[in-house]
Design an enzyme around this catalytic site. Structure first.
Site, short mmCIF file in Angstrom:
data_model
loop_
_atom_site.label_atom_id
_atom_site.label_comp_id
_atom_site.label_asym_id
_atom_site.label_seq_id
_atom_site.Cartn_x
_atom_site.Cartn_y
_atom_site.Cartn_z
N SER A 1 15.85 21.58 25.06
CA SER A 1 16.02 21.18 26.46
C SER A 1 16.20 22.39 27.36
O SER A 1 16.10 22.26 28.57
CB SER A 1 17.26 20.30 26.61
OG SER A 1 17.22 19.22 25.74
N HIS B 1 8.64 19.66 25.10
CA HIS B 1 9.90 18.99 25.47
C HIS B 1 9.64 17.52 25.78
O HIS B 1 9.17 17.17 26.86
CB HIS B 1 10.50 19.72 26.68
CG HIS B 1 11.84 19.23 27.10
ND1 HIS B 1 12.33 19.39 28.36
CD2 HIS B 1 12.80 18.55 26.41
CE1 HIS B 1 13.53 18.85 28.44
NE2 HIS B 1 13.83 18.33 27.27
N GLU C 1 7.04 18.03 28.73
CA GLU C 1 7.06 19.29 29.48
C GLU C 1 6.63 20.38 28.48
O GLU C 1 7.27 20.56 27.45
CB GLU C 1 8.50 19.53 29.96
CG GLU C 1 8.67 20.60 30.99
CD GLU C 1 10.14 20.70 31.46
OE1 GLU C 1 11.06 20.44 30.68
OE2 GLU C 1 10.33 21.04 32.65
N ASN D 1 15.41 20.13 33.36
CA ASN D 1 16.87 20.23 33.33
C ASN D 1 17.45 21.15 34.39
O ASN D 1 18.62 21.04 34.72
CB ASN D 1 17.33 20.62 31.92
CG ASN D 1 17.29 19.40 31.02
OD1 ASN D 1 17.80 18.34 31.39
ND2 ASN D 1 16.65 19.51 29.88
N1 LIG Z 1 19.28 13.90 23.68
C1 LIG Z 1 18.33 13.99 24.60
O1 LIG Z 1 18.26 13.18 25.53
C2 LIG Z 1 17.29 15.08 24.49
C3 LIG Z 1 16.16 15.01 25.31
C4 LIG Z 1 15.17 15.99 25.20
C5 LIG Z 1 15.35 17.03 24.29
N2 LIG Z 1 16.46 17.08 23.52
C6 LIG Z 1 16.59 18.20 22.57
O2 LIG Z 1 16.24 17.73 21.28
C7 LIG Z 1 16.99 18.45 20.29
C8 LIG Z 1 17.76 17.47 19.44
O3 LIG Z 1 18.60 16.71 20.28
P1 LIG Z 1 19.26 15.34 19.80
O4 LIG Z 1 19.89 14.71 20.99
O5 LIG Z 1 18.30 14.58 18.97
O6 LIG Z 1 20.44 15.93 18.87
P2 LIG Z 1 21.20 15.28 17.64
O7 LIG Z 1 22.46 16.08 17.48
O8 LIG Z 1 21.27 13.81 17.80
O9 LIG Z 1 20.20 15.57 16.42
C9 LIG Z 1 19.99 16.85 15.90
C10 LIG Z 1 19.55 16.71 14.46
O10 LIG Z 1 19.19 18.01 13.97
C11 LIG Z 1 19.65 18.11 12.66
N3 LIG Z 1 19.73 19.52 12.28
C12 LIG Z 1 20.73 20.41 12.51
N4 LIG Z 1 20.43 21.60 11.97
C13 LIG Z 1 19.22 21.47 11.39
C14 LIG Z 1 18.38 22.34 10.65
N5 LIG Z 1 18.74 23.59 10.43
N6 LIG Z 1 17.20 21.86 10.20
C15 LIG Z 1 16.82 20.57 10.45
N7 LIG Z 1 17.58 19.70 11.14
C16 LIG Z 1 18.76 20.14 11.59
C17 LIG Z 1 20.99 17.40 12.68
O11 LIG Z 1 21.41 17.06 11.36
C18 LIG Z 1 20.66 16.18 13.54
O12 LIG Z 1 20.18 15.11 12.77
C19 LIG Z 1 17.86 19.45 21.05
O13 LIG Z 1 17.18 20.68 21.16
C20 LIG Z 1 17.98 18.80 22.42
O14 LIG Z 1 18.25 19.72 23.44
C21 LIG Z 1 17.43 16.12 23.58
#
Ligand SMILES: NC(=O)c1ccc[n+]([C@@H]2O[C@H](COP(=O)([O-])OP(=O)(O)OC[C@H]3O[C@@H](n4cnc5c(N)ncnc54)[C@H](O)[C@@H]3O)[C@@H](O)[C@H]2O)c1
Length: 269
Positions: free
Chosen positions: A106, A127, A139, A177
């Site tokens: 993000s 993204h 994005e 963001n």
């Molecule tokens: N939550 C949102 O609305 C949103 C929107 C767009 C982008 N994002 C981005 O997406 C990404 C994930 O966000 P999320 O909300 O799904 O987070 P989350 O914490 O729900 O999920 C992250 C996952 O990554 C896993 N993980 C951690 N270390 C790892 C590794 N070394 N190898 C593989 N998997 C690993 C964790 O076990 C977990 O299941 C982040 O970069 C976040 O910024 C989130």
């Protein structure tokens, strides 16, 4: 987010490997995908057979070596530069040299992630928005070294997934963001100062600005830890005090009240 991305890719006909660090997270992801597809079956937008075929195209694993044949890897790990850098270093080792390494980050710099690999020209930001199966936008962020070819291939893939890719340069928070998160942070500050209740703040933005969700409910949905991480990237990246994360946001994250995913944030779930 990883499960949502796996779902749209499998629905578009791609064979997908979904990898996480532990089986429990993979099971949670598959349950979310099953539920989301079942909603489409219930609404007659998908047949039971098609749902089965989509699920069969997703293989889950904790072994990072299982992605070695992928033409693209979309990383969606925890929003933390150290974790993501380690993931990119490993992916660079295990994947084919012409594979694209994309990040769903993000806010973290695509240029920095590219620099830990030997193929910065093939590193790009992809993204997706939350929830991935519903939201149209991807994005697409170009790092300093991202090639035109990588950009073109990523754009084409996003379109094949039924999404609208829109391009932006690598800059803290990108566009989405940089614009969204200060608004959410400001809403949290208004709550902190007692200017209005959570219901009023969200209601004013929904009814007055035609936002589908108020900023506090949206923060809970995104995850307050993710919101704080993004504000920190903006604050550090621009060095401008206007991006200072609200103390109330920090306090909630310290308390483990991360929003919908933990059952409590600005609302209770
Ligand atoms: N939550 C949102 O609305 C949103 C929107 C767009 C982008 N994002 C981005 O997406 C990404 C994930 O966000 P999320 O909300 O799904 O987070 P989350 O914490 O729900 O999920 C992250 C996952 O990554 C896993 N993980 C951690 N270390 C790892 C590794 N070394 N190898 C593989 N998997 C690993 C964790 O076990 C977990 O299941 C982040 O970069 C976040 O910024 C989130």
């Amino acid at each position: 987010m990883g499960a949502g991305i796996a779902q749209v890719a499998a629905r578009a006909g791609y064979e997908v490997v979904m990898r996480d660090v532990a089986q429990e997270f993979l099971s949670r992801g598959m349950t979310a995908i099953d539920k989301s597809l079942q909603r489409d079956v219930d609404k007659d937008r998908l047949s039971t057979d098609e749902k089965g075929a989509i699920l069969a195209r997703i293989r889950t694993t904790t072994d990072v070596g299982a992605v070695s044949d992928a033409f693209i890897v979309v990383e969606a790990a925890t929003e933390d530069l150290k974790i993501k850098s380690e993931v990119f270093r490993t992916l660079d080792e295990v994947t084919q040299p012409d594979a694209i390494l994309a990040s769903n980050t993000s806010s973290i710099s695509i240029t920095k992630l590219g620099a830990v690999t030997r193929r910065p020209d093939k590193v790009i930001g992809m993204h997706f928005m939350n929830p991935v199966p519903v939201m149209k936008l991807v994005e697409v962020i170009r790092g300093a070294a991202t090639s035109d070819e990588t950009y073109g291939r990523t754009r084409t893939l996003a379109e094949k997934l039924g999404k609208m890719p829109l391009e932006c340069q690598d800059s803290p928070g990108f566009i989405s963001n940089r614009v969204l998160m200060p608004m959410i942070n400001e809403a949290i500050c208004a709550l902190y100062e007692g200017v209005a209740t959570r219901e009023s703040i969200d209601g004013i933005m929904r009814l007055g600005m035609n936002h589908p969700m108020g900023p506090l409910a949206l923060a809970d949905f995104i995850g307050l830890d993710v919101c704080l991480a993004i504000m920190n990237v903006l604050h550090d990246g621009f060095g401008d005090s206007k991006y200072r994360p609200c103390p109330l946001l920090k306090r909630y994250v310290d308390a483990g009240w991360l929003g919908k995913k933990t059952g409590r944030g600005f609302y209770e779930y």
